[in-house]
Design a protein around this motif. Sequence first.
Motif, mmCIF file in Angstrom:
data_model
loop_
_atom_site.group_PDB
_atom_site.id
_atom_site.type_symbol
_atom_site.label_atom_id
_atom_site.label_comp_id
_atom_site.label_asym_id
_atom_site.label_seq_id
_atom_site.Cartn_x
_atom_site.Cartn_y
_atom_site.Cartn_z
ATOM 1 N N GLY A 12 0.544 -1.403 -0.290
ATOM 2 C CA GLY A 12 0.304 -0.042 0.355
ATOM 3 C C GLY A 12 0.822 1.278 0.045
ATOM 4 N N VAL A 13 0.063 2.336 0.712
ATOM 5 C CA VAL A 13 0.897 3.892 0.776
ATOM 6 C C VAL A 13 2.104 4.267 1.480
ATOM 7 C CG1 VAL A 13 0.316 5.996 0.684
ATOM 8 C CG2 VAL A 13 -1.444 4.514 -0.203
ATOM 9 N N PRO A 14 3.095 3.993 0.870
ATOM 10 C CA PRO A 14 4.565 4.380 2.090
ATOM 11 C C PRO A 14 3.990 5.335 2.903
ATOM 12 C CG PRO A 14 5.399 4.794 -0.083
ATOM 13 C CD PRO A 14 3.405 4.817 -0.454
ATOM 14 N N ASP A 15 3.811 5.042 4.560
ATOM 15 C CA ASP A 15 3.344 5.864 6.041
ATOM 16 C C ASP A 15 4.831 6.373 6.142
ATOM 17 O OD1 ASP A 15 2.616 6.908 8.088
ATOM 18 O OD2 ASP A 15 2.515 4.883 8.873
ATOM 19 N N ALA A 16 5.536 7.547 5.300
ATOM 20 C CA ALA A 16 6.707 7.500 5.982
ATOM 21 C C ALA A 16 6.711 9.792 5.246
ATOM 22 C CB ALA A 16 8.771 7.601 5.032
ATOM 23 N N PRO A 23 1.635 4.295 -4.365
ATOM 24 C CA PRO A 23 2.788 3.010 -3.829
ATOM 25 C C PRO A 23 3.624 2.314 -5.864
ATOM 26 C CG PRO A 23 0.740 2.155 -3.079
ATOM 27 C CD PRO A 23 0.397 3.987 -3.927
ATOM 28 N N GLY A 24 4.802 1.879 -5.198
ATOM 29 C CA GLY A 24 5.487 1.685 -6.361
ATOM 30 C C GLY A 24 5.851 2.390 -7.263
ATOM 31 N N ALA A 25 5.974 3.819 -6.813
ATOM 32 C CA ALA A 25 5.981 5.755 -7.493
ATOM 33 C C ALA A 25 7.209 5.489 -7.373
ATOM 34 C CB ALA A 25 5.622 6.103 -7.351
ATOM 35 N N GLU A 26 8.295 6.302 -8.049
ATOM 36 C CA GLU A 26 9.618 6.376 -8.008
ATOM 37 C C GLU A 26 9.730 7.907 -7.430
ATOM 38 O OE1 GLU A 26 12.348 5.362 -10.585
ATOM 39 O OE2 GLU A 26 12.048 3.055 -10.210
ATOM 40 N N GLN A 27 8.290 8.947 -7.815
ATOM 41 C CA GLN A 27 8.741 10.299 -7.118
ATOM 42 C C GLN A 27 7.600 10.296 -7.024
ATOM 43 O OE1 GLN A 27 11.544 12.191 -7.937
ATOM 44 N NE2 GLN A 27 12.840 10.386 -8.554
ATOM 45 N N PRO A 28 7.296 12.094 -6.357
ATOM 46 C CA PRO A 28 5.621 12.059 -6.001
ATOM 47 C C PRO A 28 5.027 12.497 -7.195
ATOM 48 C CG PRO A 28 7.673 13.104 -4.338
ATOM 49 C CD PRO A 28 8.471 12.271 -5.320
ATOM 50 N N GLU A 80 -3.589 -0.094 -4.043
ATOM 51 C CA GLU A 80 -2.689 -2.249 -4.289
ATOM 52 C C GLU A 80 -3.921 -2.227 -2.688
ATOM 53 O OE1 GLU A 80 0.854 -2.058 -2.309
ATOM 54 O OE2 GLU A 80 1.827 -2.075 -5.146
ATOM 55 N N LEU A 81 -4.929 -1.850 -3.310
ATOM 56 C CA LEU A 81 -5.942 -2.581 -2.153
ATOM 57 C C LEU A 81 -6.978 -3.457 -3.238
ATOM 58 C CD1 LEU A 81 -7.639 0.657 -1.011
ATOM 59 C CD2 LEU A 81 -6.353 -0.819 0.246
ATOM 60 N N GLY A 82 -6.725 -3.984 -4.137
ATOM 61 C CA GLY A 82 -7.314 -4.412 -5.486
ATOM 62 C C GLY A 82 -6.269 -4.536 -6.641
#
Length: 761
Positions: free
Chosen positions: A39-43, A105-110, A132-134
Motif C-alpha cells: 500500500g501507500v508508503p507511511d513516511a 505505491p510503487g512510484a519513484e517520484q511524488p 494496492e487495495l485490489g
Amino acid sequence: MKVPVSWLREYVAFDLTLRELADRLAVSTSEVERISRRGVPDADGNLGRFLVGRVVEAGKHPNADRLQLCRVDVGEGEPRQIVCGAWNFGPGATVAVALPGALLPGAEQPLGEAKLRGELSRGMILSERELELGQDHAGILVLDEPYEPGTPLADVLPLAEDVLELEVTGNRPDLLSVYGLAREVAALLDTALAPMPGEDPPSVGGDDVSVTVEELEACPVYVGRLFRDVRVGPSPVWLRARLTAAGMRPISNVVDATNYAMVALGSPLHAFDHATLAGGRIVVRYARPGEQLTTLDGQERTLDPRDLVIADAERAIAVAAIMGGEETEVTDATTTVLLEAANFEPVGILRSSGRLRLRTDGSNRWEKGVDPYLAEAAARLCSQLIVETSGARWTGAADVRGHLPEQPVVRYRPERASALIGLDVDADEQESILRRLGFEVGAAGAAHEVRVPTWRARDVTREVDLVEEVARFELGRVPFTLPRRRAMFGALTPAQRLRRTVEDVLVGAGFSEAYTTSLVAAGDDDEALCLPEPPAPEQAALRTTLLPEVAAAVGTNEALGNEDPALFEVARVYLPRGDDLPEERWHVAAALRAETGERAFARAKGALETLLAALRLPARFRPAGPGAAEVDGGVVSELADGLAGFELDLDSLLERLPGVTHYEDVTTFPALKQDLAFAVDESVPAGDLVEAVREAAGPELRDVHVFDVYRGEQVGEGRKSLALRVTFASPERTLSDEDAARLRERIVAEAARRFGATLRA
C-alpha cells in the motif's frame, strides 16, 4: 501463508514490534520468510496527502474525448480541478484523492501538478489498484459511504498493510489460517485470544436443502445453507483489500466470502448457483467410470472412480475439496446460492489432486488435514458475510454428519519432559503452556491425562509430541553450549567415507557444492525412466547423469553475476534396468568455465587428476572423441561455450579403492631427473606412453609425467612430440650415470617396440 497484520490484530493484541514477533515465531512456531509492506508508503507525512473527496462537477475535457475535467472538494474550501481518465462516476461521488506531493505505491517520484491537454490537474482521483487495495483498474474507486470531504483516507480505507509471510510445515495445518496463527501468538505471549469470528444471520423461511452423503468416511461433515435474493457484485473495499493482502484474488462478494472464511479459519468452502443444480440436490459420492467434468479453470477432466465428487441428481458438479464445476459457478446472474461447508478425508484428496494435476488453495489445506469441527464455524462466518455484502436471505440449511473423531487423550509425565528437554521446567509452567495451546490437562496420580484439541489431533498423538510443545516455548532458555558426549556409536560406511573425501577434495580444489533436481525433461535421455504423472514437462524423467544439470547451474550462477563459478554435485543417478524401479548409483560431477574450451578442459582434467590422486587411484586417460577423454569409471569432456567438466561413478570407484595403505621410508639417497622427448604417431595417447615407461623402468622409477606436447615440421605430419620428465631413485644406494643410462635404454626400447616411438632428446 500471507497474514495481514491488521487482520491478525483483530483476534489477538500484542505490543511487540513485527520483527520481535517474527523472531519469536521463528524459534517456536514457524519460519517467517519476510515482513512485507503493502500500500501507500507511511513516511514523511505521506498518508496525510491522501484524502476523501467529493466530486462537485464532472464533464468532458474540452480538448480530449477520453478525459473528464472534474472539480473535487477535498475539504479546503475551494474545490480542486483534477483531470481523470475514468468515466464510472459523476457529480456527487465520494472518491479517493491524492494531492500533489503524494507518493503512490510503487512510484519513484511524488505526484505533481501537471497540465493534461491544456488543463491543469491539481491531484489524482485513484483506482483501487493504484492504492494496492485490489486489481480493479477499469474505473476509479467510488466509496460506498458519503464521508466528509477532507477526511484522511487512511481513516476509512486500509491504505497501508504489513504482511507476515510464513513457511508453514506440513504437520501444522492449523497455522494455515489467521485465527490459527492468532491462537499461537496468544499462547506464545500468554495473552487473550478473541472469540472465533462469525455470527449466524437471522434465518428466514423454511426451505428444504437436500443433501445426501453416500461416503461418510470420505466426507464426515457436510453443511449446506441456502440463500435467496442474492445480489452478486463486487465486495466492499475493505474485504477486497484484505484478501489481496492475503494473496487471494477478489472475484465477487459471494466467492470472496468463501475465501475470506477459509483464510480466517482454515476450512475451505464452496458456493454453487442453486438454480443450476438438477433436482436442487447435493450428493456426495465417488465418480462413475469415465465421468467427465469441466472445472472452473475451463479444463474438461475425466474422473477416476477413486475421485470423490459433489454431484446433483444427474451429474458431477465439483471435484470434492479441489475445484468446482463451470456449469454451477456463481455468476452475476445468480440469485440463489447453496453454500457448502464440509470436511474431507485428506489422503483421498491428495491422491485425486495428483491424478488430476490440479492443486488449489483449498486442496492444499484439505490434504494436510482440516479440523472437522471447523466446518460449522466456517459456515457461520461465511453466511454472515454473504448476507451483509449481497443483501441475501438465509432460508434453509442441512447438516449431515458421520462419525467424528474424539479428542485424543495422551498420558503425560512432567518429569519426563524435563529429562528430554534437558532443562528443569517447572510442572506448573508445563501445564500453563499446554493449557494456553488449547490442551486440557487433568491430574491422574503421578502422571497427567492430556486431552488434545481437535485442531492438533493429527500431529499430537504421543507423549513426546507434548514434550515438544513445551520444549518449543522454552527454547529461549537453552544455553549456547554443546551437549556433553558420554558415548559415541556407529561409524561411516566405506561408501560414506568415499563421498566425504570427494567433497573435501573438490572444495579444496576451488569448487562449490551444488544441489540440482533429480527430475529432468523426458527428451534428455531416451532410455530414462519417465514419470506417469510428471509435475511439469521439464520434470518428466529421472536423470541418468549429473553433468548436464551441474553445467546448467554454472550458467545460472554466471547469469546472476557470480564470477568464474566452479560447481560440483555428489548425488544419485537412476539407471533403467528393465523393470519398474531403476538402479540407483552414486555419481560425482563437476563443471567450470574458462576463456576457451581447451583451457576449461585442462582445468577440469587437472581437478579430476587431483581427486584420483587423493583416492590413490591411477589416472589413466583414453581418448573418447573430440574434446573428451575416458578414465576408469568416468569421463572428462569439453561441453559448450567454454565449459568443461567430468563425471565419475563413485560406486565403481569404491570397488577399486586400495584397502590398505603401505608406507615406505623416505629415501635419503638423491634422485636423478631426466627429460625425454619421444616422437610418436598422433593417435598414441600420452597416458599409454606413460604407462609403458613405468613398466619398462620398474621400481627404480619414482615419478613420470608429461610436461609438454609439440606438433610441427620437425616431427612430421601426423606425429607429435611428447616430453616426459622422469625421476629415478633407489632406497638402497645412490644411482650412477650408468644406472640412469641403463634405465633410459629400457624405456626407449619399450617405447619403440609398442608405439614406434623415436627419441628426439
